[in-house]
Enzyme design. Sequence first.
Site, mmCIF file in Angstrom:
data_model
loop_
_atom_site.group_PDB
_atom_site.id
_atom_site.type_symbol
_atom_site.label_atom_id
_atom_site.label_comp_id
_atom_site.label_asym_id
_atom_site.label_seq_id
_atom_site.Cartn_x
_atom_site.Cartn_y
_atom_site.Cartn_z
ATOM 1 N N ARG A 16 38.216 48.879 31.768
ATOM 2 C CA ARG A 16 38.569 47.467 31.578
ATOM 3 C C ARG A 16 39.669 47.052 32.570
ATOM 4 N NH1 ARG A 16 38.061 47.425 26.915
ATOM 5 N NH2 ARG A 16 36.527 45.797 26.500
ATOM 6 N N SER A 35 27.018 51.966 29.770
ATOM 7 C CA SER A 35 27.635 52.766 28.719
ATOM 8 C C SER A 35 26.523 53.417 27.920
ATOM 9 C CB SER A 35 28.501 51.892 27.804
ATOM 10 O OG SER A 35 28.927 52.598 26.655
ATOM 11 N N ARG A 36 26.868 54.442 27.158
ATOM 12 C CA ARG A 36 25.877 55.010 26.241
ATOM 13 C C ARG A 36 25.668 54.100 25.034
ATOM 14 N NH1 ARG A 36 28.322 60.966 25.721
ATOM 15 N NH2 ARG A 36 30.190 59.677 25.513
ATOM 16 N N HIS A 78 31.975 63.180 34.647
ATOM 17 C CA HIS A 78 32.066 62.649 36.008
ATOM 18 C C HIS A 78 30.913 63.119 36.888
ATOM 19 C CE1 HIS A 78 36.691 61.665 36.053
ATOM 20 N NE2 HIS A 78 36.007 60.991 35.131
ATOM 21 N N LYS A 96 40.231 59.918 38.597
ATOM 22 C CA LYS A 96 40.833 61.247 38.693
ATOM 23 C C LYS A 96 40.835 61.926 37.316
ATOM 24 C CE LYS A 96 44.462 60.067 36.317
ATOM 25 N NZ LYS A 96 44.715 60.719 35.011
ATOM 26 N N ASP A 174 44.940 65.543 33.203
ATOM 27 C CA ASP A 174 45.213 64.120 32.997
ATOM 28 C C ASP A 174 46.578 63.690 33.504
ATOM 29 O OD1 ASP A 174 44.566 61.494 31.183
ATOM 30 O OD2 ASP A 174 42.912 62.905 31.219
#
Length: 317
Positions: A16, A35-36, A78, A96, A174
């Site tokens: 978003r 999206s799923r 990814h 990333k 992360d």
Amino acid sequence: MRDLAWGIAATGGIARTVGAVIAAETGMRVAAVGSRDLGRAAALAAELGAESAYGSYAELCADPAVDAVYVATPHAQHLAVAEAAIAAGKAVLCEKPLAASLADAERMVRLAREAGVFLMEAMWMRFNPLIRRVAADPRFGEIRSVQASFGFALPFDPAHRLWAPELGGGALLDLGIYPFGLAQLLLGAPSEVRMTGCLAPSGVDAEAGGVLVYPGGRRALVEASLLASFPNSAYVVGAGMRAEIQAPFWAPNRVVLSGASMATEVHDLDPADNGYAGELREVRDALAEGRTESEIMPLDESLAMMGLLEEARSQLS
């Protein structure tokens, strides 16, 4: 020249945020969201003014109206999304870390290079104008020390993506990628990694800290934690000058430069500019120039980072 048409894979917070930056950038637009969950895709598509929404990433990547795909899924997904986009000939900006493992990242890079398709890791810190100023300033001389931390306290929940190994969880992938990434940008590849920390009950790394060692005794002190709140600032010390990169150092609004033979300088970020816009513009410019890789965020450095994070993780117990 027509606008660069983006497809956004996923609908979470980062999708978003980046989607809104795309929509606000001159010469770009969001053409589709995938999206799923079709309902979530449709909701974000409406919010960003996109014409199409899809209930699968495969459909998004196959859309002929899409020029480039921004991959904003959890890390473990990814590779699959990037594979589909590369196979469809779409440029890929992948959030990333580039993948959940070095092996996955190597496969992604190999596929992009074989296909001659643009691929870049979305390391927005590298595109922040203040970070770029620090990296380019010759007044530091030889950089002797980099210190950077990124940590916050996150209650343990095995279902949360940061605690779930199947989603690529852990502090290093992360959070740690930012302090490690700052060291990589300023000092290059370390000759040795010395790391300590601990694992969560789920097996992911909960906290990691240590030293990256470079020739001549230079060093980077790096920390990442899901257990405690850290300063989240960074310091760069060179033979001729030092910098305080104020929190959050990966997206700073202010950098203070000082030294024994200079007046202190304060540099503030232009609110109209940021790392998100910079990485999107890099994709646009690369495609216009026929480049398949970025000189600002090279794929070989993304691969080196994955190897570095895996080495750091292997030292934890």
